[in-house]
Structure formats: C-alpha cells, structure tokens
Design a protein around this motif. Sequence first.
Motif, PDB file in Angstrom:
ATOM      1  N   ASP A 156       3.989  -1.983 -11.145  1.00  0.00           N
ATOM      2  CA  ASP A 156       2.689  -2.595 -11.403  1.00  0.00           C
ATOM      3  C   ASP A 156       2.917  -4.041 -11.808  1.00  0.00           C
ATOM      4  OD1 ASP A 156       0.758  -0.952 -10.672  1.00  0.00           O
ATOM      5  OD2 ASP A 156       0.278  -0.151 -12.650  1.00  0.00           O
TER       6      ASP A 156
ATOM      7  N   ASP B 230       0.808  -1.217   0.000  1.00  0.00           N
ATOM      8  CA  ASP B 230       0.000   0.000   0.000  1.00  0.00           C
ATOM      9  C   ASP B 230       0.840   1.266   0.000  1.00  0.00           C
ATOM     10  OD1 ASP B 230      -2.593  -1.013  -0.117  1.00  0.00           O
ATOM     11  OD2 ASP B 230      -2.471  -1.599   1.990  1.00  0.00           O
ATOM     12  N   HIS B 231       1.961   1.207  -0.673  1.00  0.00           N
ATOM     13  CA  HIS B 231       2.807   2.389  -0.756  1.00  0.00           C
ATOM     14  C   HIS B 231       2.936   2.791  -2.222  1.00  0.00           C
ATOM     15  CE1 HIS B 231       6.373   4.956  -0.553  1.00  0.00           C
ATOM     16  NE2 HIS B 231       5.985   5.180   0.680  1.00  0.00           N
ATOM     17  N   PRO B 232       2.931   4.098  -2.487  1.00  0.00           N
ATOM     18  CA  PRO B 232       3.031   4.519  -3.904  1.00  0.00           C
ATOM     19  C   PRO B 232       4.295   4.004  -4.572  1.00  0.00           C
ATOM     20  CG  PRO B 232       2.449   6.369  -2.498  1.00  0.00           C
ATOM     21  CD  PRO B 232       2.769   5.241  -1.581  1.00  0.00           C
ATOM     22  N   ALA B 233       5.311   3.632  -3.775  1.00  0.00           N
ATOM     23  CA  ALA B 233       6.519   3.081  -4.398  1.00  0.00           C
ATOM     24  C   ALA B 233       6.171   1.853  -5.225  1.00  0.00           C
ATOM     25  CB  ALA B 233       7.540   2.720  -3.331  1.00  0.00           C
ATOM     26  N   ARG B 234       5.073   1.171  -4.834  1.00  0.00           N
ATOM     27  CA  ARG B 234       4.678  -0.012  -5.612  1.00  0.00           C
ATOM     28  C   ARG B 234       4.087   0.359  -6.963  1.00  0.00           C
ATOM     29  NH1 ARG B 234       2.833  -5.370  -2.215  1.00  0.00           N
ATOM     30  NH2 ARG B 234       4.565  -5.248  -0.790  1.00  0.00           N
ATOM     31  N   ASP B 235       3.676   1.611  -7.098  1.00  0.00           N
ATOM     32  CA  ASP B 235       3.062   2.035  -8.367  1.00  0.00           C
ATOM     33  C   ASP B 235       4.001   1.820  -9.541  1.00  0.00           C
ATOM     34  OD1 ASP B 235       0.837   2.710  -7.011  1.00  0.00           O
ATOM     35  OD2 ASP B 235       1.111   4.877  -7.152  1.00  0.00           O
TER      36      ASP B 235
END
Lengths: 342, 677
Positions: A160, A152-157
């Motif tokens: 994808d 749930d961290h934008p770093a995972r964006d």
Amino acid sequence: MSASLNARIEEARAQALAALSSARNPADLEKVRVEYLGRSQGRLRDLLTALKDLPAEDRRAAGAKINALKEDLAGALSGRAEQLGRSGGSSAAGGADLTQPGLARQVGHLHVISQTLEAIKDVFGALGFSPVEGPEVETERHNFDALNIPKDHPARDSFDTFFLSCGLLLRSHTSPAQVRVMESQAPPVRVIVPGRVYRPDAVDATHFYCFHQCEGLMVDEGVSFSDLRAVLTMGMEGLLGAGTKLRFRPSFFPFTEPSAEVDVSCIFCKGAGCKVCKQSGWVELLGAGLVNPAVFEAVGYDTERYTGFAFGIGVERLAMFRYGINDIRLFLENDVRFLEQF
Amino acid sequence: MKLSCEWLREYVKFKLSPQELAERLTAAGLPCEGLEQVGDDWVLSIEVPSNRPDCLGILGLAREVATVCREALVVPEAAPEKGRASAGSMVRVSVEDQELCPRYVARVITGVRVGPSPEWMQRRLAALGVRPINNVVDVTNYVLLETGQPLHAFDYEKVAGHAVTVRRARPKEKIALLGGVAKELDGADLVIADETGPVALAGIMGGERSEVGPGTANVLLESAVFLSTAVRRTCRRLALSTESSYRFERSTDWNGAEYASRRAAALIASLAGGSVASGAVDTGRETPKARQITVRYWRVDNLLGAHMEKHTIRRILLDLGLESVYESGEGVTFLVPSFRPDLSREVDLVEEVARHFGYERLPAATRIPVAIARRSPADEASAAVRRKLAALAFCETVTTSILPREQGLAIRPWRSAREFQLTNPPRAGQDFLRQSLLPSLLEVRRVNQAARVRDVSVFDLGRAYLCRPDGSVDERRLLAALDDHAAAAADGPFGRLRLGLDAVLGAFGAGALLRVEPGDLPYMEPGESARLFLGDEFLGVMGRLSEKLRGLYDLRTRPAMWEINLDMLIARGRPMSGLIPLPKYPAVRRDVALVLDESASWSTVAAAVAAVPCPLRESIEFMSVYRGQPLEAGKKSLAFSVTYRSAERTLTDEEVNALHAELVKALTGKLGATLRA
C-alpha cells in the motif's frame, strides 16, 4: 633582570599555589606558610637574599616581583583557609569525598535508528556490500512495474502506497533502488540500500506510516540460494551476536523467486520462548530470495548468465529486537528521554 | 484460508497430527497462523500467498499436503445424473464482453426442494466460518471452499426470460444486492442481467431479486471466469469484499469453472433432490493452451547452490500436478496445470522443488568471493557530521517527512518550483511533503515540551523534497539544529548552535567562508534572524522562531535554530588536512574587554582585529558578553582573548605586551570602544 632568578620566582609561585590547592586542613596550610613565607628559612627569604647577587640595575625590579609574590601568597593562604573552614568536617578529617557524584553535563546521542543503520553498514560492509541510496519520491515503474508487481494485482495490496498529486509516489520499500542500481551498472553488484520508506498503515505499536528498511542485493555469475543463506547468517550473527540462528520459510514476493521469509532465533530467550518472540523462539526480521529473472529483464541483465539474491531488513524491527523496544512510535517521536538512552 | 482437518481427510489420508500438519505446511510456504479445535475437528488458518489462488480451496491445499506426505490425492467425482431436459434449451447466456468474462458455465437443476442442508455439510461450513442458509446455497459455498471456484445459484424462475446477459453496467444503473445493500454502478462494472436489469454483480455478489429461497423449485447455477483486475476495480470502488471476489481477484482456474459446475450440480441433486438438465451452456471459446516449462537439472543446482537428485525434482513436480511431456538427460519438460497460474518460468519450478525439498535442508555456502565495500562521500560526510554534533551535546532526531500542511508551508527556506502533496495522507490535513527540517524539529520541541523536558538541543540530518524549475525532484540533504534552554547561556541563545555550525563547517574546511547576514526571514523573529552564506553561495538560515509562529507549532518558548544545505557542503568535499605540526613554543594569552555600542557585532570586531596585521597573533576567541550596570544603556562589554605565539622562540612578556597594546589601541580607535576597567 637575571633570567634564572626570574624563573625561580615563577617556580616558587607555581609550587606554592599547587601546594595550597592540595592543602586539606589548617596544619597543611601552616606547613606551606612556613615553607614559603617563614621568617628564618622561607623560600621567599632565600630569594630576597639572592637579590644581592644581581647587578644593581636589576635589583629593584626583581625585588618588586618577590614582594608581589609575597602578597599574592598571603592572599591565597587566607583564601584557602577560608575555603577549608567553609567546607567543614569532612575535609578536616582529611581526603577527598570520592563518593560524591559529578555535576551532570549535557551529552549528545546518535539516534538509535542511525546507530542501527551504522551497524548494518559495518556488518554488511565487512561482507563486501557497499551502501548506496535511492530516491524516496519514486515512479510507479521503479516501485512496482520493474519489480514484477503488476497493476491491479492483489500483490500490490502488501505494498500500500502514498501517492503524490503529481503522479509520483513515496516508495513503499527500498527495492526500487535495486532497479536503479542495476539500471546504472553492470554486474557484479554487491550493495545495500538503507533508507526511509512509507506505507499508509494505521498507526499502532508495530506500525508507523514512515519507517526504514535496508535492502541488500548481490548479482554475479553463479550467485545462489546457498550464498544468500551464508550472507544472511553471517550478517545476522554480526548484528545480533554469535550463535544467532536463521530459519528460512518459503514465501512470495513478486521480485524474488524462490522467496523466503527469514526468522531469527530470539536473542533474549535463546529460542526457549519469551514475551519478545511471543513464545515461539523466533522473530521474523527479513524477506529474501533470488532475484526474479523478470526483474533482470526489466533492467536488461542477461538472465541466463547472471543470478543474484536480494534481501530486505526491517530496520525498526531489528532495533526493537536488539534493544527490547516495544513501541515503534517511540522512534519518530523523539522524546529526548528516549534518545538519551542510546 | 481456513482448513478443516476432517474435511481435508476426504481428499488425502495424511498421518500427521494437526500440529505437525501446521508445521509442515508452514515449512512449505503456506504459513499456518492459527490452530483451533472445533468439536472433534481441528481448523488451521493458512495465510495463502497472493500468487496461489489454487490454495484458496481445500482441494488445492490437499494437493500440497499430498506432496508433503507423499500420499495420493483423491479428487471427488463430479458426474451429475443427466436429466431429460437439456440446459441449452432452458437457458440462454450471452456474454457481451469476452475479455471481462472469458467463460460462463450455466447449469439448470429442476424440481429441487429447498431446505436445510445435511448436518455434516452444515458442520463443515460452520467450521470454516460460513453460516449455513439452505441446501442449495450451502452447496455453492461448499464447492467454493472445496475448489476455490466461486459459484452462484439463481432462482431460475426469477430470471426474466430465462436468459442472462453478462455485460457492463449502464451508467448510474442500480442493483440491490443480497442483504439489502443497494449500489450504484458505472460502465466499468460487470453485471449479470436479465431483461429487466442486473441480477448479480459479476463475481462479487448476487442480487436480492433472484435469490434462492424456500419457494425456489428450479435453480440456475453459474460458474464463471471473470477478469481479476475488473473484479478488483469494482470491489475497490464499491468497498466490497466477498469470499467470491477475493478469489476472482486472485484469478480462478479456467478448467475449475467447469469442474465446479458439475460438482455443485451433482451435490444439489443429491441433497435437494431434483434433476440436473443435461449438459451446460458454456460460453468459453478456446481453452487456453497449457504452458510448457523445461527445468534443467544443472540450473536447479546452479540456483540453489546444492545438488538436487533428478528423481527428487521429478517427484515433487509430478506430485504437485504437473505433467511430464518430455525428458532427457538434461532435464524435464512439464505441462503446467491451469490451476497454477503462478508457474510461468523455469525458476518458478525451481522454487517448487526447493520449497518441498525444504529450505532448511539447503546448505549455506562456504565460499563467497571477497569484495571491498565503499561508502560514498555523502554517506561518510553524513556520519562525520552526526558524530560532530553529538560530541557537542546535540541529540540526533529522526523525523517524519509528511507534515501538516499549514506547518510545512510556514517555514520554507529553500526555493521550490512546486510542492508535493499526498493524495491519500495518513491524517486529514497532513499531506505536505516537507521542504525544510525546521518544522520537524519544532514538532520535536513540542513533544518534549509536553513531556516536560526543559532543555533541548537536537539536530536532524534528513531530506527535504524540493522541485527544480524543470519539474524534477530535488531530494536535498539538509542539516538542521535546534536549541532551547531555560537558563540563559553566557554565549547567548545562539552560542551552542554556532558552536555546532562551526564544527560542521570545519569538517568541510569551510569554517572561514561563513558569512552571517542579518536580515528578516518571515518565520524568524525580526532582529534575531539571519541568512547564512558560504562565500557568495546561500548556505541556509539561522534565527529564533518568530512570536507570530509560536502558536502554530504549539510552543511556549521560541527556540533558536539553523538549517543548512548539506549537499552543498558535501559537493565541496572534505579536504584531507595534513597534520599541523604541534607548536614547539608556548602561547601567550591576553584578554581584552571592550565596551561597545550594541550595534557592533562580533564580526565587526573580528574584522577589526584582522585588519591589524601581526604575524605573531595566532587566534582570537570569544569569551563573554556583558550588558547592564555599570555600563550605559545601549552598550555592551565584549570580552575575548588573543593568543600570540612564535614558531621560532618563546615570546617575552614585553614584546607581547607591546603587540597587544598596539592591537587594543587600534581597536578602541576603529570601533569607538573603550577598554573596560
């Protein structure tokens, strides 16, 4: 039968046939005819004459052989004459047509991705990096958690990912293999991990949902950012030619700290600016950095004792750059007319 | 994040041109992706890394610019004049879920006159792509862009009971958002609600009901901290993204929430008139303790591989807003400001130093210990196999592992306990992780058919994704080849493929172990289909695509193909065959053509030859097969050559003739064949 006469017969046969095949015109043919079949001084006549020296019981067989040769040569002579007559003028003028191309033959090719990966293995192999592989179907722990990419961290964006119904996923980068290597071996580590990765990107000229990366990892006591600079500079010079320059820009990857994006000077315009490098003189080819201690902790390495660097090369990107390929979709489409160019 | 140079100058007096500024920020890790002139101003587009929420406000970027240029940073005043009423008496705030909302700061501004905001503010907002609305809303947007802290202004009178509750939404609760979008919520979503229901989706968007408009006189100003993961979940689920949620997802600054509230209240009062109620309702309990990080000088040198001056290290970190709390000869201990959540370890400070010192100024090492690189047997064998097949005129392909379900299911030579299905496939229906390379090669055939390439000989060395009975994944390395030629070859539709297969097996010294067992496979044409074995072990399959499946793969032809388990061969190893001494004496070759029944296979003939012992027979080699006139129907003529050689002497015609006659006699007898005239 006398071995020597037999050998002479066979020798005459071979030489006569060779002379015939190199004959280019009727005059050449006549010369061959006179040399072998001439009534007064032909070589076959000499052979027949030699029969008388044989023991009587051998004469018959040898005579038959000579007669067979005579018939064969007569046939070959007329055959060759006919051939020369058909091919007409140019031959009559003498010499072969050296301007004539050969008939096309099918040739095999290694895929350009394969070739690029081999080149990477060669160059980094020379720098002491051993290639290893890792699974493509990965766990969340290896693909994310152990690499300091929290849920749930934008770093995972930027990673994808394709998920599988069984709870596993298709790795979105080759970095999970770093974790696997370190989990299974103590330092020093010097490996590259070439392989296939997946991201649900919308497909266009520069994005495809399945592509290749090559990860690099070096861990030991005292491995520093300047070692990273040196290894990548030598590596890129090896892949793109002497004089290739690198530019390091600070960046952010959760698994490295400090992190860098690495640009390579454009090999086409030598930095002057062209279409390939979008007039900038530079092309972004790598991500790199020092291994984040959080990753060492995840694999149980002593963060005070060991330091290391990691890098990732976009293989398609590198190949596109090396060969001036403008559409990433060509790689996995496998149009034979594309494959045959490499 | 857009950055206006004119606006930036309010906080830092830099002397760089916009172009230089763009370059310097890029070199410091804030890449400038665009530079655009807007009137007299220049606007930079900065790609802010996801770990730098502070740079989602111009002030944060200004701090970077100040560090780059070694100029002072001016943080604007935020001290609203205190009105008579107190905020605490005007509004009640209760937070039901402290975890999702650790801090909620509410201020009230009374007696505002809503109207257009001043020209300078409208210009700055417009330069950054934000549409001016009215002076109150504009201030909230302005302060958001300035500080990175999202704010929301409610019409105080439209908040029922002048009380807000921060709570999780009730199942199926509905909210009408600004702009008229209605959303249905669930218990994971956080809302700001009054007595009658939600007035805002926390951290994402305000509701229509309490919107500030021309009639608004009193304003309730919210500045809060919401848990990033919760905001992110709600945004993903509802497919929403706003300037506000973007920042909350990346986490906001605990102290920034309070500062921004004061800053915005003061601006509203000065631009829209009105009076700011004294104080604020602040639900924040304990201010999180500031982190302390010690940076050791030797460690900086050790990590960067270069010597950094102590004063350089100190200077950079102080300029970035860190506070020195303890210094020794070994290093400095710093207090990390709350707006830098990314700084949690020593190495993070080392990066800050490196980044502002300049990566490009760090040297490349000149000494690296030598090491030998080793390639795994699998890697070496794969490379060898690729070279073999390319040498035999096969083109290598690289194909995707994700197949249309139907195509993937149709050809599955390998046992797998289950299949792997993508939950988010690249295209609807294309969700099958392949279990064979053959569908991939058939797709290659189709692509080339569409490109009007007539003849195709291709191979692929790749993985299939199988599942072992215990549930673990078996990423098996397979090798497959496909051949499809318009003109019939002398050695038939499988000749070229067999050549390739034998070469591959030969590379593993396994050529003699191959057994081809004709048998029907569901995807191959009956009668043109076989299983391959290495001794008793299943090696793979070979055949021609069935007529039935031709349509599924959109093909006009029926290619011949094989697929084998390369891992099995690799596990056998590649024997290092010593040199076979070159023969000293010449070979003698004799050709035979036997007329046989159609049913007699090459392997029966080869076995029959092998059954006639002869130490001087070196090898037999297939030459051609012929059917048709003058042969009877159901017969074929199989031609092959036999090579004889002695290691000790030159064989004479006579003895070879005798040996050969004996062989031919045995063959005709055993196979019921006749010698072709």
